[in-house]
Design an enzyme around this catalytic site. Structure first.
Site, PDB file in Angstrom:
ATOM      1  N   TYR A   1      66.990  54.991  65.162  1.00 43.87           N
ATOM      2  CA  TYR A   1      68.660  54.310  65.513  1.00 43.87           C
ATOM      3  C   TYR A   1      68.419  52.608  65.344  1.00 43.87           C
ATOM      4  CZ  TYR A   1      72.993  53.837  68.056  1.00 43.87           C
ATOM      5  OH  TYR A   1      74.469  53.657  68.378  1.00 43.87           O
TER       6      TYR A   1
ATOM      7  N   SER B   1      75.001  48.281  67.494  1.00 50.65           N
ATOM      8  CA  SER B   1      74.661  48.575  68.873  1.00 50.65           C
ATOM      9  C   SER B   1      73.652  47.499  69.151  1.00 50.65           C
ATOM     10  CB  SER B   1      73.853  49.983  68.786  1.00 50.65           C
ATOM     11  OG  SER B   1      73.064  50.267  70.051  1.00 50.65           O
TER      12      SER B   1
END
Length: 271
Positions: free
Chosen positions: A170, A156
């Site tokens: 995350y 990501s």
């Protein structure tokens, strides 16, 4: 213009050929997993989708079959080494080969950094990092014996830069996926030179992708504003924006790419 001795017109014409390849997609019950499954099937690949929830996997299988594709579902937990090894053995027994692993399973939990519960942080790391490592190990061993294979991990833009909306766990997990990708690619490339196998390990790194899981953010003007401020193209990603990068990293076109994280982010990491 002269070509090198390794030039082949046939190779050039088939650099995106995925026909008859056996592709395994973890997290195959999600929006992206289902889209990947359909895309591979439309290109003639045989698709295996896996996740813990068999009922939602069947929805992906049905969507692929509606477009005339070949897809089966097998329940498996990416954090369970024994289960993942059994998955590899079953796919090999059923298909006789495995060519591509797409590590798409993952999770997010958002909380302010100073309030992030340690158990939730550990859960995100377990699913996103350990849940990437374990399939890489099991399928990597198979690819070593087979002589070849491709792995595409899911990172990501959060692995590259932080964000003000509670992405402590995350972001840390995706930075780990980036470096895990580099380590596996490097280690297996050196080992493969001597042992006679070739495994490409790369990753894609999306920005925010519009889906049912991100609907809450995408429809909230306050929460979406920091994302759009960092997106030069002025919009979040659609599911279709991700497909090209995954197919590319799975096809012969990317044979000389290894250990790379390919950002599909509307220019987010460019400026």
């Amino acid at each position: 213009m002269s070509m090198t001795e390794t030039w082949s017109n046939t190779f050039a014409l088939n650099i995106f050929n995925l026909k008859e390849k056996v592709v395994v997609i973890t997290g195959g019950n999600g929006t992206l997993g289902a889209a990947y499954a359909q895309a591979f099937a439309l290109h003639g690949a045989k698709v295996v989708v896996t996740a813990r929830n068999m009922s939602t996997l069947e929805e992906t299988v049905a969507s692929v079959r509606r477009v005339g594709g070949d897809c089966v579902a097998i329940a498996s937990d990416v954090t369970d080494p024994i289960g993942v090894q059994s998955l590899v053995e079953k796919i090999d027994a059923d298909f006789g080969q495995i060519d591509i692993l797409i590590n798409n399973a993952g999770m997010a939990f958002r909380a302010a950094a100073e309030e992030m519960p340690a158990d939730k942080f550990n859960q995100v790391m377990q699913v996103n990092v350990t849940g990437t490592l374990i399939p890489c190990q099991a399928f990597g061993r198979y690819f070593m014996q087979q002589g070849h294979g491709k792995i595409v991990n899911t990172s990501s833009v959060r692995g590259f830069s932080g964000h003000p909306d509670g992405y402590t766990a995350y972001a840390a997990s995706k930075a780990a996926v980036d470096n895990l990708t580099k380590q596996l690619a490097t280690e297996w490339a050196f080992k493969g030179r001597d042992a006679g196998f070739n495994i490409n390990v790369n990753a894609i790194a999306p920005t925010l992708v519009k889906s049912p899981l991100t609907q809450e953010i995408c429809e909230d003007p306050v929460r979406i504003a920091p994302f759009l401020a960092r997106l030069p193209m002025g919009r979040v990603a659609e599911t279709r924006d991700m497909i090209g990068a995954v197919l590319f990293l799975s096809a012969p076109a990317s044979n000389f790419m290894n250990g790379q994280t390919l950002y599909v982010d509307g220019g987010c990491t460019a400026g």
